[in-house]
Design a protein around this motif. Structure first.
Motif, PDB file in Angstrom:
ATOM      1  N   ALA A 131      73.761  34.094  37.663  1.00  0.00           N
ATOM      2  CA  ALA A 131      73.849  32.660  37.387  1.00  0.00           C
ATOM      3  C   ALA A 131      72.780  31.929  38.186  1.00  0.00           C
ATOM      4  CB  ALA A 131      75.235  32.127  37.746  1.00  0.00           C
ATOM      5  N   SER A 132      72.133  30.973  37.550  1.00  0.00           N
ATOM      6  CA  SER A 132      71.061  30.219  38.209  1.00  0.00           C
ATOM      7  C   SER A 132      71.151  28.747  37.838  1.00  0.00           C
ATOM      8  CB  SER A 132      69.691  30.773  37.778  1.00  0.00           C
ATOM      9  OG  SER A 132      68.639  29.963  38.274  1.00  0.00           O
ATOM     10  N   THR A 133      70.756  27.906  38.782  1.00  0.00           N
ATOM     11  CA  THR A 133      70.627  26.480  38.485  1.00  0.00           C
ATOM     12  C   THR A 133      69.311  26.251  37.733  1.00  0.00           C
ATOM     13  OG1 THR A 133      69.455  26.042  40.548  1.00  0.00           O
ATOM     14  CG2 THR A 133      71.864  25.884  40.601  1.00  0.00           C
ATOM     15  N   LEU A 134      69.136  25.068  37.222  1.00  0.00           N
ATOM     16  CA  LEU A 134      67.900  24.733  36.530  1.00  0.00           C
ATOM     17  C   LEU A 134      66.695  24.842  37.447  1.00  0.00           C
ATOM     18  CD1 LEU A 134      68.983  21.609  34.425  1.00  0.00           C
ATOM     19  CD2 LEU A 134      68.504  23.906  33.554  1.00  0.00           C
ATOM     20  N   ASP A 135      66.901  24.606  38.743  1.00  0.00           N
ATOM     21  CA  ASP A 135      65.777  24.699  39.672  1.00  0.00           C
ATOM     22  C   ASP A 135      65.682  26.069  40.345  1.00  0.00           C
ATOM     23  OD1 ASP A 135      68.151  23.905  40.920  1.00  0.00           O
ATOM     24  OD2 ASP A 135      67.206  22.474  42.277  1.00  0.00           O
ATOM     25  N   GLY A 136      66.332  27.076  39.769  1.00  0.00           N
ATOM     26  CA  GLY A 136      66.085  28.452  40.159  1.00  0.00           C
ATOM     27  C   GLY A 136      66.836  28.987  41.356  1.00  0.00           C
ATOM     28  N   LEU A 141      66.288  33.057  42.996  1.00  0.00           N
ATOM     29  CA  LEU A 141      66.546  34.262  42.205  1.00  0.00           C
ATOM     30  C   LEU A 141      66.053  35.514  42.919  1.00  0.00           C
ATOM     31  CD1 LEU A 141      65.639  33.233  38.536  1.00  0.00           C
ATOM     32  CD2 LEU A 141      67.799  34.210  39.276  1.00  0.00           C
ATOM     33  N   PHE A 142      64.868  35.429  43.498  1.00  0.00           N
ATOM     34  CA  PHE A 142      64.279  36.533  44.248  1.00  0.00           C
ATOM     35  C   PHE A 142      63.904  36.017  45.635  1.00  0.00           C
ATOM     36  CE2 PHE A 142      63.290  37.415  39.791  1.00  0.00           C
ATOM     37  CZ  PHE A 142      63.719  38.723  39.658  1.00  0.00           C
ATOM     38  N   SER A 143      64.152  36.838  46.639  1.00  0.00           N
ATOM     39  CA  SER A 143      63.776  36.436  47.989  1.00  0.00           C
ATOM     40  C   SER A 143      62.258  36.312  48.093  1.00  0.00           C
ATOM     41  CB  SER A 143      64.278  37.449  49.019  1.00  0.00           C
ATOM     42  OG  SER A 143      63.474  38.616  48.992  1.00  0.00           O
ATOM     43  N   HIS A 144      61.819  35.594  49.087  1.00  0.00           N
ATOM     44  CA  HIS A 144      60.382  35.401  49.288  1.00  0.00           C
ATOM     45  C   HIS A 144      59.698  36.684  49.746  1.00  0.00           C
ATOM     46  CE1 HIS A 144      60.945  31.210  48.480  1.00  0.00           C
ATOM     47  NE2 HIS A 144      61.801  31.077  49.480  1.00  0.00           N
ATOM     48  N   LYS A 145      60.489  37.733  50.000  1.00  0.00           N
ATOM     49  CA  LYS A 145      59.921  39.025  50.375  1.00  0.00           C
ATOM     50  C   LYS A 145      59.478  39.831  49.155  1.00  0.00           C
ATOM     51  CE  LYS A 145      62.718  39.359  54.579  1.00  0.00           C
ATOM     52  NZ  LYS A 145      63.779  40.120  55.278  1.00  0.00           N
ATOM     53  N   ALA A 146      59.821  39.357  47.958  1.00  0.00           N
ATOM     54  CA  ALA A 146      59.421  40.066  46.744  1.00  0.00           C
ATOM     55  C   ALA A 146      57.897  40.078  46.632  1.00  0.00           C
ATOM     56  CB  ALA A 146      60.029  39.392  45.513  1.00  0.00           C
TER      57      ALA A 146
END
Length: 200
Positions: A9-14, A164-169
């Motif tokens: 599940a995600s908000t419109l702003d990710g 959605l994805f950590s900044h480590k991606a």
């Protein structure tokens, strides 16, 4: 071959959770759960509902999408704080952690190995697809292994939180093909994307 599906599940702003990483759909959560949303989950993704919800809604269906669920430690600990040692006893449940040394539940498998290597092994086994429930750090570690995205897009924004994805991606731009979509009257949209295969 089985696919790894990031069903989230995600908000419109990710964002998938607020800045404190607490359960956004819990008793003190900010995420609205309309009736048509619940009914869609029951009809299409019953295996993704946690055990207490399945019991309350008298759901016994196995579901057609997943038989295995993957979870990071922080995501798993949200359930632990709510008193759930295994939110998905109807699925094979793997939790990736290098700090948990003993599983709180005999049916929850702790994995300290490389997530990507583990997923590649799982894909070779017989069964339904593999559900990546989160969180963002595990999704980031598995970015290159994700074959499909099912985004439950909520008609809301929160400004900041867990992405959605950590900044480590890794920085690895890729495109996705929209293969299915359902828009509910309440405004939520279920968007299914398949990873496009790069052309030579």
């Amino acid at each position: 071959m089985r696919k790894l599906v990031y069903y989230i599940a995600s908000t419109l702003d990710g964002f998938i959770a607020g800045p404190d990483n607490s359960d956004p759909t819990g008793p003190d959560g900010f995420w609205p759960i309309p009736e048509d949303y619940i009914q869609h989950l029951i009809a299409e993704y019953p295996e993704t509902l946690p055990a207490p919800a399945r019991a309350a809604l008298s759901i016994t269906a196995d579901g057609t999408h997943f038989d295995t669920v993957l979870e990071g430690r922080r995501s798993y600990e949200i359930g632990l704080k709510a008193g759930l040692t295994n939110a998905y006893p109807h699925l094979r449940h793997l939790v990736f952690s290098r700090t948990l040394t003993e599983s709180p539940d005999p049916d929850v498998e702790l994995i300290a190995d490389d997530p990507a290597a583990t997923v590649r092994e799982l894909k070779q086994q017989e069964g339904k697809d593999i559900w990546l429930v989160g969180g963002a750090e595990l999704a980031g570690a598995l970015y290159s292994e994700i074959d499909a995205l099912i985004v439950k897009l909520s008609p809301m924004t929160i400004g900041s939180g867990i992405p959605l994805f950590s900044h480590k991606a890794v920085f690895e731009p890729r495109t996705w093909e929209l293969t299915d979509h359902t828009v509910l009257k309440s405004g939520a949209a279920f968007l299914t994307y398949a990873r496009r295969t790069p052309t030579a």
